[in-house]
Design a protein around this motif. Structure first.
Motif, mmCIF file in Angstrom:
data_model
loop_
_atom_site.group_PDB
_atom_site.id
_atom_site.type_symbol
_atom_site.label_atom_id
_atom_site.label_comp_id
_atom_site.label_asym_id
_atom_site.label_seq_id
_atom_site.Cartn_x
_atom_site.Cartn_y
_atom_site.Cartn_z
ATOM 1 N N VAL A 97 0.793 -1.118 0.088
ATOM 2 C CA VAL A 97 -0.059 0.107 -0.017
ATOM 3 C C VAL A 97 0.754 1.194 -0.041
ATOM 4 O O VAL A 97 0.442 2.175 -0.655
ATOM 5 C CB VAL A 97 -0.910 -0.033 1.141
ATOM 6 N N ARG A 98 2.013 1.244 0.537
ATOM 7 C CA ARG A 98 2.913 2.419 0.578
ATOM 8 C C ARG A 98 3.317 2.660 -0.672
ATOM 9 O O ARG A 98 3.644 3.798 -1.219
ATOM 10 C CB ARG A 98 4.136 2.043 1.436
ATOM 11 N N PHE A 99 3.907 1.723 -1.422
ATOM 12 C CA PHE A 99 4.255 1.918 -2.777
ATOM 13 C C PHE A 99 3.311 2.364 -3.720
ATOM 14 O O PHE A 99 3.413 3.375 -4.813
ATOM 15 C CB PHE A 99 4.735 0.649 -3.438
ATOM 16 N N ALA A 100 2.189 1.999 -3.503
ATOM 17 C CA ALA A 100 1.015 2.654 -4.541
ATOM 18 C C ALA A 100 0.809 4.055 -4.058
ATOM 19 O O ALA A 100 0.569 4.893 -5.065
ATOM 20 C CB ALA A 100 -0.402 1.574 -4.296
ATOM 21 N N ASP A 101 0.540 4.279 -2.899
ATOM 22 C CA ASP A 101 0.520 5.455 -2.318
ATOM 23 C C ASP A 101 1.488 6.528 -2.760
ATOM 24 O O ASP A 101 1.281 7.749 -3.150
ATOM 25 C CB ASP A 101 0.370 5.432 -0.890
ATOM 26 N N GLU A 102 2.845 6.082 -2.840
ATOM 27 C CA GLU A 102 3.801 6.818 -3.362
ATOM 28 C C GLU A 102 3.760 7.146 -4.723
ATOM 29 O O GLU A 102 4.147 8.450 -5.110
ATOM 30 C CB GLU A 102 5.298 6.095 -2.901
ATOM 31 N N ILE A 103 3.469 6.203 -5.409
ATOM 32 C CA ILE A 103 3.266 6.398 -6.857
ATOM 33 C C ILE A 103 2.089 7.723 -7.404
ATOM 34 O O ILE A 103 2.588 8.620 -7.924
ATOM 35 C CB ILE A 103 2.559 5.264 -7.870
ATOM 36 N N VAL A 104 1.159 7.826 -6.340
ATOM 37 C CA VAL A 104 0.139 8.987 -6.664
ATOM 38 C C VAL A 104 0.551 10.133 -5.992
ATOM 39 O O VAL A 104 0.039 11.215 -6.394
ATOM 40 C CB VAL A 104 -1.294 8.415 -6.315
ATOM 41 N N ASP A 105 1.282 10.078 -5.157
ATOM 42 C CA ASP A 105 1.680 11.088 -4.197
ATOM 43 C C ASP A 105 2.888 11.931 -4.284
ATOM 44 O O ASP A 105 3.141 13.108 -4.062
ATOM 45 C CB ASP A 105 1.317 10.945 -2.628
ATOM 46 N N GLU B 182 -1.041 1.669 -13.349
ATOM 47 C CA GLU B 182 -1.474 0.582 -14.125
ATOM 48 C C GLU B 182 -0.138 -0.563 -14.001
ATOM 49 O O GLU B 182 -0.897 -1.707 -13.955
ATOM 50 C CB GLU B 182 -1.889 1.356 -15.482
ATOM 51 N N LYS B 183 0.647 -0.213 -14.198
ATOM 52 C CA LYS B 183 1.805 -1.243 -14.334
ATOM 53 C C LYS B 183 2.032 -1.833 -13.033
ATOM 54 O O LYS B 183 2.144 -3.168 -12.954
ATOM 55 C CB LYS B 183 3.275 -0.917 -14.820
ATOM 56 N N PHE B 184 1.792 -1.288 -11.857
ATOM 57 C CA PHE B 184 1.902 -1.737 -10.597
ATOM 58 C C PHE B 184 0.772 -2.812 -10.212
ATOM 59 O O PHE B 184 1.078 -3.952 -9.934
ATOM 60 C CB PHE B 184 1.988 -0.544 -9.480
ATOM 61 N N GLU B 185 -0.370 -2.378 -10.866
ATOM 62 C CA GLU B 185 -1.435 -3.369 -10.606
ATOM 63 C C GLU B 185 -1.313 -4.559 -11.320
ATOM 64 O O GLU B 185 -1.589 -5.348 -10.953
ATOM 65 C CB GLU B 185 -2.784 -2.401 -11.086
#
Length: 280
Positions: free
Chosen positions: A46-54, A66-69
């Protein structure tokens, strides 16, 4: 050996947790050793996903998320990923039967941060919090109950309320960055650039209610392996809320409220005493 690679993957998630959140890392250390790695693995994802958008402003965030998902679902299908964070998380998802609706709701809220900056209705606000925080609490609860579906259902609502409380505290604490840097406004019907006492008190009252339900109906009933660690995280966020409550509404935009290291140690010591005396 795959076992060695899995251990390295778990260690990567632990390092991510420690580097990004010393407070959460401290709380995880108070969990039973049997479940620590799984909680680190959830946090890493969840931290890596949050870092991507923030944080990754110089990059194509939409392409990255999208690639992460896609990489996560490939890892889940293959049972392995050369991305150690995804390798650790997919294994935790499999071992603790974390349902895909929780992962999808989380990713949906993360993607919303790419294009949605204002939450004008209570429904939109609650939907975002459910995906960004509540489901993370439910993922952790899956680990805590370890397959006990009746216990999961019993503790589901308070786990969500605790996740909501944590997220709302973060919203208040990070108000300056959210408004000025990320141009986001999560609280509906509140002018965050001119936050007044009435609006602030209403938000805090809402958080206090979340905390009360989470504690009385959830934390007190958690399995012994999880209770102390979750209680420490609860006490930490309650401490943040107490400081926010004392901070004038006009000052919240000017600073980021923190708990000092000596205060964290004091909080941990007092929490341990209460735990050993069976007061929680």
């Amino acid at each position: 050996m795959k076992v060695l690679f899995d251990q390295v993957s778990d260690n990567c998630s632990r390092v991510v947790t420690k580097k990004y959140s010393t407070s959460f890392s401290l709380a995880v250390k108070m969990l039973s050793p049997k479940i620590r790695a799984a909680i680190y693995n959830i946090y890493g994802f969840v931290r890596f996903a949050d870092e991507i958008v923030d944080s990754f402003h110089a990059y194509d965030k939409e392409k990255l998320i999208e690639k992460f998902e896609a990489d996560y679902y490939q890892a889940l299908e293959d049972g392995i990923s050369l991305n150690p964070i995804l390798n650790a998380f997919q294994r935790t998802v499999y071992n603790y039967q974390i349902t895909d609706d929780l992962v999808q709701a989380f990713l949906k809220s993360m993607k919303a941060d790419l294009y949605k900056s204002t939450y004008e209705t209570k429904e939109d606000y609650e939907t975002y919090i459910y995906g960004s925080a509540d489901v993370v609490g439910l993922m952790c609860l899956k680990v805590f109950v370890n397959g006990d579906s009746s216990k999961y259902e019993e503790l589901k609502e308070p786990a969500m309320r605790l996740g909501s409380a944590f997220q709302k505290v973060n919203f208040l604490r990070d108000l300056k960055d959210d408004v000025e840097t990320l141009n986001r406004s999560y609280f509906p019907d509140v002018n965050l650039k001119e936050l007044n006492k009435i609006s602030k008190d209403k938000i805090i009252s809402e958080i206090e209610e979340d905390f009360e339900i989470a504690y009385q109906k959830g934390i007190l009933k958690l399995p012994v392996e999880a209770k102390f660690g979750v209680y420490v995280a609860y006490r930490y966020y309650k401490g943040l809320l107490k400081k926010l409550k004392k901070t004038p509404s006009t000052k919240i935009m000017e600073t980021r409220i923190r708990i000092s290291n000596p205060m964290k140690i004091n909080l941990l010591a007092r929490s341990f005493v209460r735990y050993k005396l069976n007061l929680i």
